[in-house]
Motif scaffolding. Structure first.
Motif, PDB file in Angstrom:
ATOM      1  N   ASN A  72       0.812  -1.228   0.000  1.00 33.83           N
ATOM      2  CA  ASN A  72       0.000   0.000   0.000  1.00 33.83           C
ATOM      3  C   ASN A  72       0.840   1.270   0.000  1.00 33.83           C
ATOM      4  O   ASN A  72       1.382   1.650  -1.038  1.00 33.83           O
ATOM      5  CB  ASN A  72      -1.002  -0.028   1.161  1.00 33.83           C
ATOM      6  N   ASP A  73       0.983   1.944   1.143  1.00 36.92           N
ATOM      7  CA  ASP A  73       1.691   3.219   1.169  1.00 36.92           C
ATOM      8  C   ASP A  73       3.194   3.066   1.383  1.00 36.92           C
ATOM      9  O   ASP A  73       3.903   4.064   1.490  1.00 36.92           O
ATOM     10  CB  ASP A  73       1.110   4.158   2.227  1.00 36.92           C
ATOM     11  N   VAL A  74       3.690   1.831   1.450  1.00 36.41           N
ATOM     12  CA  VAL A  74       5.129   1.602   1.427  1.00 36.41           C
ATOM     13  C   VAL A  74       5.553   1.609  -0.044  1.00 36.41           C
ATOM     14  O   VAL A  74       5.089   0.783  -0.830  1.00 36.41           O
ATOM     15  CB  VAL A  74       5.520   0.268   2.093  1.00 36.41           C
ATOM     16  N   ILE A  75       6.398   2.546  -0.410  1.00 38.16           N
ATOM     17  CA  ILE A  75       6.759   2.697  -1.826  1.00 38.16           C
ATOM     18  C   ILE A  75       7.775   1.625  -2.219  1.00 38.16           C
ATOM     19  O   ILE A  75       7.590   0.911  -3.204  1.00 38.16           O
ATOM     20  CB  ILE A  75       7.340   4.102  -2.103  1.00 38.16           C
ATOM     21  N   ILE A  76       8.852   1.523  -1.448  1.00 36.55           N
ATOM     22  CA  ILE A  76       9.931   0.571  -1.724  1.00 36.55           C
ATOM     23  C   ILE A  76      10.561   0.122  -0.403  1.00 36.55           C
ATOM     24  O   ILE A  76      10.350   0.724   0.641  1.00 36.55           O
ATOM     25  CB  ILE A  76      11.040   1.175  -2.626  1.00 36.55           C
ATOM     26  N   HIS A  77      11.323  -0.956  -0.488  1.00 30.79           N
ATOM     27  CA  HIS A  77      12.160  -1.477   0.604  1.00 30.79           C
ATOM     28  C   HIS A  77      11.361  -2.029   1.778  1.00 30.79           C
ATOM     29  O   HIS A  77      11.854  -2.075   2.906  1.00 30.79           O
ATOM     30  CB  HIS A  77      13.150  -0.420   1.096  1.00 30.79           C
ATOM     31  N   GLY A  78      10.141  -2.490   1.514  1.00 30.17           N
ATOM     32  CA  GLY A  78       9.331  -3.067   2.575  1.00 30.17           C
ATOM     33  C   GLY A  78       9.893  -4.386   3.082  1.00 30.17           C
ATOM     34  O   GLY A  78      10.331  -5.240   2.303  1.00 30.17           O
ATOM     35  N   PHE A  79       9.874  -4.576   4.396  1.00 34.58           N
ATOM     36  CA  PHE A  79      10.323  -5.826   5.016  1.00 34.58           C
ATOM     37  C   PHE A  79       9.235  -6.893   4.877  1.00 34.58           C
ATOM     38  O   PHE A  79       8.072  -6.627   5.204  1.00 34.58           O
ATOM     39  CB  PHE A  79      10.588  -5.619   6.503  1.00 34.58           C
ATOM     40  N   PRO A  80       9.572  -8.109   4.445  1.00 30.87           N
ATOM     41  CA  PRO A  80       8.597  -9.205   4.523  1.00 30.87           C
ATOM     42  C   PRO A  80       8.199  -9.435   5.982  1.00 30.87           C
ATOM     43  O   PRO A  80       9.044  -9.380   6.880  1.00 30.87           O
ATOM     44  CB  PRO A  80       9.361 -10.403   3.964  1.00 30.87           C
ATOM     45  N   ASP A 216      10.834   3.905  10.820  1.00 34.86           N
ATOM     46  CA  ASP A 216      11.771   3.788  11.938  1.00 34.86           C
ATOM     47  C   ASP A 216      12.829   2.702  11.731  1.00 34.86           C
ATOM     48  O   ASP A 216      13.879   2.735  12.381  1.00 34.86           O
ATOM     49  CB  ASP A 216      11.008   3.506  13.234  1.00 34.86           C
ATOM     50  N   ASN A 217      12.538   1.747  10.843  1.00 34.49           N
ATOM     51  CA  ASN A 217      13.534   0.690  10.589  1.00 34.49           C
ATOM     52  C   ASN A 217      14.652   1.156   9.653  1.00 34.49           C
ATOM     53  O   ASN A 217      15.553   0.374   9.327  1.00 34.49           O
ATOM     54  CB  ASN A 217      12.876  -0.584  10.044  1.00 34.49           C
ATOM     55  N   ASP A 218      14.581   2.409   9.213  1.00 37.72           N
ATOM     56  CA  ASP A 218      15.601   3.028   8.348  1.00 37.72           C
ATOM     57  C   ASP A 218      15.662   2.426   6.947  1.00 37.72           C
ATOM     58  O   ASP A 218      16.614   2.686   6.200  1.00 37.72           O
ATOM     59  CB  ASP A 218      16.998   2.966   8.995  1.00 37.72           C
ATOM     60  N   TRP A 219      14.646   1.674   6.573  1.00 36.44           N
ATOM     61  CA  TRP A 219      14.606   1.059   5.244  1.00 36.44           C
ATOM     62  C   TRP A 219      13.360   1.456   4.455  1.00 36.44           C
ATOM     63  O   TRP A 219      13.461   1.921   3.331  1.00 36.44           O
ATOM     64  CB  TRP A 219      14.647  -0.473   5.368  1.00 36.44           C
ATOM     65  N   GLU A 220      12.210   1.250   5.050  1.00 34.55           N
ATOM     66  CA  GLU A 220      10.966   1.380   4.297  1.00 34.55           C
ATOM     67  C   GLU A 220      10.675   2.843   3.963  1.00 34.55           C
ATOM     68  O   GLU A 220      10.655   3.705   4.841  1.00 34.55           O
ATOM     69  CB  GLU A 220       9.809   0.770   5.087  1.00 34.55           C
ATOM     70  N   VAL A 221      10.442   3.090   2.669  1.00 34.09           N
ATOM     71  CA  VAL A 221      10.137   4.432   2.176  1.00 34.09           C
ATOM     72  C   VAL A 221       8.622   4.538   2.006  1.00 34.09           C
ATOM     73  O   VAL A 221       8.025   3.774   1.239  1.00 34.09           O
ATOM     74  CB  VAL A 221      10.875   4.715   0.857  1.00 34.09           C
ATOM     75  N   MET A 222       8.001   5.474   2.712  1.00 33.36           N
ATOM     76  CA  MET A 222       6.551   5.569   2.813  1.00 33.36           C
ATOM     77  C   MET A 222       6.047   6.873   2.184  1.00 33.36           C
ATOM     78  O   MET A 222       6.718   7.906   2.261  1.00 33.36           O
ATOM     79  CB  MET A 222       6.128   5.580   4.290  1.00 33.36           C
ATOM     80  N   THR A 223       4.851   6.831   1.603  1.00 33.68           N
ATOM     81  CA  THR A 223       4.250   8.070   1.103  1.00 33.68           C
ATOM     82  C   THR A 223       3.876   8.962   2.288  1.00 33.68           C
ATOM     83  O   THR A 223       3.313   8.499   3.278  1.00 33.68           O
ATOM     84  CB  THR A 223       3.004   7.797   0.250  1.00 33.68           C
ATOM     85  N   ALA A 224       4.170  10.237   2.174  1.00 31.62           N
ATOM     86  CA  ALA A 224       3.891  11.171   3.265  1.00 31.62           C
ATOM     87  C   ALA A 224       2.397  11.352   3.498  1.00 31.62           C
ATOM     88  O   ALA A 224       1.963  11.606   4.632  1.00 31.62           O
ATOM     89  CB  ALA A 224       4.546  12.519   2.983  1.00 31.62           C
ATOM     90  N   ASP A 225       1.596  11.218   2.423  1.00 33.00           N
ATOM     91  CA  ASP A 225       0.153  11.430   2.562  1.00 33.00           C
ATOM     92  C   ASP A 225      -0.626  10.145   2.819  1.00 33.00           C
ATOM     93  O   ASP A 225      -1.852  10.164   2.914  1.00 33.00           O
ATOM     94  CB  ASP A 225      -0.404  12.161   1.338  1.00 33.00           C
ATOM     95  N   GLY A 226       0.077   9.016   2.932  1.00 34.92           N
ATOM     96  CA  GLY A 226      -0.583   7.754   3.236  1.00 34.92           C
ATOM     97  C   GLY A 226      -1.290   7.099   2.069  1.00 34.92           C
ATOM     98  O   GLY A 226      -1.922   6.046   2.218  1.00 34.92           O
ATOM     99  N   LYS A 227      -1.192   7.700   0.883  1.00 32.81           N
ATOM    100  CA  LYS A 227      -1.815   7.100  -0.301  1.00 32.81           C
ATOM    101  C   LYS A 227      -0.917   6.011  -0.873  1.00 32.81           C
ATOM    102  O   LYS A 227       0.292   5.997  -0.627  1.00 32.81           O
ATOM    103  CB  LYS A 227      -2.100   8.185  -1.340  1.00 32.81           C
TER     104      LYS A 227
END
Length: 250
Positions: A72-80, A216-227
């Motif tokens: 969803n709002d995790v753009i890249i680098h999401g942890f499984p 906070d995990n220093d990896w996951e890049v998230m959309t600022a607006d939650g979209k």
């Protein structure tokens, strides 16, 4: 330094790319409500190793998984993780396979069950922007020609491209020169493309604004607006003619 690959290197990268693409196919078949991204990670890891390759992402810079699984709002680098996917979610899977020291790298965003029409349009535009970009993935053009084409298509469709993160060269290292942005950087046209270069072109597209933050995990890049956001990537060989998509399998 930008590497020009030899015929033998390209042959190994074709194998790495094929296995990367096949891993994504197996993940696509498994994506459904109730499955966890940890399960998808295991599917990719098992398949890649069964083909005599190593998962490129496992322990890369300390990354814990064999795939990046961004929901969803995790753009890249999401942890499984062990949280089940829900109907209406989207999940971006980025994966790489290393064959005899050479890498393939690719990403897709998958729908989990039935998704909202605008979310489907996000997936469609993200994929289409990649194919707009590779129209310029030919000898003689510049990196910025690819970048501008991706950005123009995405923005004309009302979405935004992620800044600061970009595509890259691929080869004996997972990330090599040159950078391949999805947007035009003023005053930087980028290097001219030459036959034998191998690059990963990877539009990362936000449904809303381009702004992001890092979890906070220093990896996951998230959309600022939650979209939600989507990701589409292939490893691309530059030739004297049309580009060859090393990670795109039927």
């Amino acid at each position: 330094m930008i590497n020009i690959r030899s015929k033998s290197e390209i042959e190994m990268m074709k194998i790495a790319g094929q296995i990367t693409g096949e891993a994504l196919k197996r993940i696509e078949e498994a994506v459904k409500p109730g499955v966890t991204t940890a399960e998808l990670d295991r599917i990719a890891d098992k398949y890649i190793r069964s083909q005599g390759c190593k998962p490129s992402f496992k322990n890369y810079g300390g990354f814990p998984g064999s795939v990046c699984a961004s929901v969803n709002d995790v753009i890249i680098h999401g942890f499984p993780n062990h949280k089940p996917l829900k109907e209406g979610d989207i999940v971006s899977i980025d994966v790489g396979a290393c064959y005899k020291g050479y890498h393939g790298d690719a990403a897709r965003t998958f729908a989990v069950g039935k998704i909202a029409p605008e979310t489907q349009r996000l997936l469609d535009v993200t994929k289409a922007s990649f194919f707009e970009g590779i129209k310029f993935a030919k000898e003689g053009f510049r990196i910025s020609d690819i970048s501008g084409s991706v950005q123009k298509y995405v923005e004309e469709n009302g979405f935004s491209v992620l800044r600061d993160y970009c595509g890259h060269g691929v080869g004996a290292q997972l990330h090599e020169e040159p950078d391949v942005p999805n947007y035009v950087i003023k005053g930087d046209r980028g290097p001219r493309l030459r036959a034998g270069m191998v690059i990963a072109i990877e539009p990362m597209v936000n449904m809303g604004k381009k702004e992001y933050y890092i979890a906070d995990n220093d990896w996951e890049v998230m959309t600022a607006d939650g979209k939600p956001a989507a990701h589409y990537e292939n490893t691309v060989l530059i030739t004297n003619g049309e580009p060859v998509l090393l990670t795109l399998v039927d």
